[in-house]
Design a protein around this motif. Structure first.
Motif, mmCIF file in Angstrom:
data_model
loop_
_atom_site.group_PDB
_atom_site.id
_atom_site.type_symbol
_atom_site.label_atom_id
_atom_site.label_comp_id
_atom_site.label_asym_id
_atom_site.label_seq_id
_atom_site.Cartn_x
_atom_site.Cartn_y
_atom_site.Cartn_z
ATOM 1 N N UNK A 265 -8.801 11.594 14.220
ATOM 2 C CA UNK A 265 -9.641 12.697 13.942
ATOM 3 C C UNK A 265 -9.260 13.901 14.780
ATOM 4 N N UNK A 266 -8.772 13.630 15.972
ATOM 5 C CA UNK A 266 -8.173 14.727 16.690
ATOM 6 C C UNK A 266 -7.033 15.351 16.592
ATOM 7 N N UNK A 267 -6.018 14.390 15.758
ATOM 8 C CA UNK A 267 -4.767 15.043 15.333
ATOM 9 C C UNK A 267 -5.147 15.990 14.121
ATOM 10 N N UNK A 268 -4.256 16.999 14.203
ATOM 11 C CA UNK A 268 -4.509 18.014 12.988
ATOM 12 C C UNK A 268 -4.031 17.560 11.784
ATOM 13 N N UNK A 269 -4.608 18.004 10.490
ATOM 14 C CA UNK A 269 -4.032 17.469 9.350
ATOM 15 C C UNK A 269 -2.673 17.782 8.921
ATOM 16 N N UNK A 270 -2.059 19.089 9.630
ATOM 17 C CA UNK A 270 -0.739 19.454 9.461
ATOM 18 C C UNK A 270 0.127 18.516 9.977
ATOM 19 N N UNK A 271 -0.346 17.870 11.288
ATOM 20 C CA UNK A 271 0.463 17.097 11.832
ATOM 21 C C UNK A 271 0.658 15.654 11.238
ATOM 22 N N UNK A 272 -0.510 15.106 10.582
ATOM 23 C CA UNK A 272 -0.471 13.905 10.060
ATOM 24 C C UNK A 272 0.355 14.047 8.624
ATOM 25 N N UNK A 273 0.433 15.156 7.787
ATOM 26 C CA UNK A 273 1.043 15.436 6.701
ATOM 27 C C UNK A 273 2.620 15.504 7.202
ATOM 28 N N UNK A 274 2.913 16.054 8.368
ATOM 29 C CA UNK A 274 4.156 16.241 8.804
ATOM 30 C C UNK A 274 4.890 14.557 8.906
ATOM 31 N N UNK A 275 4.171 13.853 9.703
ATOM 32 C CA UNK A 275 4.835 12.681 9.901
ATOM 33 C C UNK A 275 4.777 11.676 8.580
ATOM 34 N N UNK A 276 3.713 11.988 7.565
ATOM 35 C CA UNK A 276 3.821 11.146 6.488
ATOM 36 C C UNK A 276 5.159 11.771 5.541
ATOM 37 N N UNK A 277 5.490 12.991 5.689
ATOM 38 C CA UNK A 277 6.618 13.697 4.796
ATOM 39 C C UNK A 277 7.887 13.043 5.694
ATOM 40 N N UNK A 278 7.978 12.858 6.967
ATOM 41 C CA UNK A 278 9.127 12.277 7.604
ATOM 42 C C UNK A 278 9.232 10.736 7.367
ATOM 43 N N UNK A 279 8.239 10.172 7.079
ATOM 44 C CA UNK A 279 8.205 8.620 6.580
ATOM 45 C C UNK A 279 8.898 8.586 5.057
#
Length: 406
Positions: A265-279
């Motif tokens: 929950x502490x990780x910003x949504x943009x960071x999660x989306x970036x790593x999803x795009x990277x995968x």
């Protein structure tokens, strides 16, 4: 050793006509570009998406909802209005200070509830002051206003109150903008500025006090006070009495987690989306670059190499590594493989230690060498120097020659 005989007219050497011309620098660069352009395109697309997300996502500021900040996202204007109308505003930077400054009949405005720890929330639950929760976190909402649940994030224009709450009726229509809508699942709750998605403002009574949940910062921040009835609603909610305590908690100490907040929950949504795009990009590149495995394809040798050159090349490698043991083992194993069929024994006996004595005796009977010499030549230890290795080669050649002639 399997070799291919040179075709007629090739001559002794192998250098002439052994391969195609060297590729030019432009051809090499072209091949590298074609091999890497997919990866570069994927990385460029990810960078563009990241920039777009960073531009569209509103930036959070440490001064947001701060009653001492004159910045657009601060709340200094509302605090000044409250003081002009006779309401004293005290700013607290931690929960113990807010609890000590507030009391029965006072109003405690709670901003940035995601920074509160479990101990802070426990103290606020026992406070006799009326609470105003501005966009509370789900965990703080569950602790301080049980029965009120977030329903959706909505975007709306100017909405009328549509309820009997005095603070809302006096303020009239309010421009919330982007806000969180709530559903009240308990009796006695008052829901204002409601649509089918939920209410932007919900007030419940809890332990003899009121707990007001507001899903937007618009009625409190400097840049939105002049819109519709925002200033009136903010003053009616934050300053209904003569004393207001504004809790603007600092960030928790390092190593202290906010109440109910996980690392995800502490990780910003943009960071999660970036790593999803990277995968996803890595998987797409892997699929693009993958090669299907098929049967082995037999191809003609690009060049013709004589067997003598292969033997000489391997011998040079053995010599460079000083691997006399490996060289001696190869010579002895090859000699046994060629001699055993000449003795009328099965080929498998050549590498069978149990048949060693039988092979040595048979070779000694057909040659002029004694069994001790034959055994040392076919099964003996490695030579101590290069001269011994050459002598072993001569003995093995002579043994094979005599067996063939017998």
């Amino acid at each position: 050793m399997v070799t291919q005989a040179p075709p007629a007219g090739t001559g002794a050497g192998t250098g002439a006509g052994t391969g195609a011309a060297e590729p030019s620098a432009r051809q090499v660069a072209g091949r590298r570009w074609r091999a890497s352009r997919g990866i570069l395109a994927a990385l460029l697309a990810m960078a563009v998406i990241a920039v777009i997300l960073a531009a569209l996502r509103p930036s959070a500021s440490a001064a947001a909802l701060d009653p001492e900040s004159p910045r657009p996202e601060g709340a200094r204007a509302l605090a000044a209005l409250l003081e002009q109308h006779g309401t004293r505003v005290d700013v607290a930077r931690d929960t113990p200070g807010a609890l000590a400054a507030s009391g029965p009949g006072s109003t405690l405005v709670v901003a940035h509830s995601e920074r509160l720890t479990d101990r802070d929330l426990a103290g606020l639950r026992t406070s006799p002051a009326n609470l105003v929760l501005v966009q509370p976190s789900p965990y703080a909402l569950d602790e301080l206003a049980p029965g009120v649940d977030p329903a959706a994030t909505v975007f709306s224009g100017v909405d009328g109150p549509g309820c009997a709450l005095g603070a809302a009726r006096l303020a009239g229509p309010v421009s919330f903008g982007e806000s969180v809508a709530y559903e009240a699942g308990r009796g006695g709750a008052v829901s204002c500025y409601a649509e089918r998605d939920g209410a932007r403002l919900v007030q419940v009574r809890e332990q003899g006090r009121t707990v007001t949940v507001v899903g937007s910062t618009a009625p409190f921040v400097n840049e939105r006070l002049a819109d519709a009835g925002n200033a009136a609603l903010g003053m009616n909610l934050a300053g209904p009495g003569d004393h207001t305590v504004w809790l603007m908690p600092d960030l928790p100490e390092p190593g202290t987690a906010a109440g109910g907040t996980s690392l995800t929950e502490l990780v910003p949504f943009g960071v999660k989306l970036f790593f999803l795009e990277l995968v996803v990009a890595v998987l797409l590149v892997a699929l693009w670059r993958a090669r299907r495995l098929g049967p082995v394809v037999a191809e003609a040798l690009p060049v013709v190499v004589r067997s003598a050159e292969t033997v000489e090349g391997r011998a040079r490698l053995y010599r460079a590594a000083r691997a006399r043991d490996r060289a001696a083992d190869a010579l002895q194993a090859g000699a046994r493989d060629r001699i055993v069929p000449l003795l009328g024994l099965p080929r498998s006996a050549a590498q069978d230690p149990a048949a060693a004595q039988q092979i040595v005796s048979a070779v000694a009977q057909r040659t002029s060498y004694e069994e001790a010499v034959v055994g040392g030549a076919l099964y003996g230890p490695e030579p101590v120097d290069d001269a011994g290795l050459l002598a072993l080669t001569d003995v093995l050649d002579d043994l094979e020659r005599q067996v063939r002639q017998s």
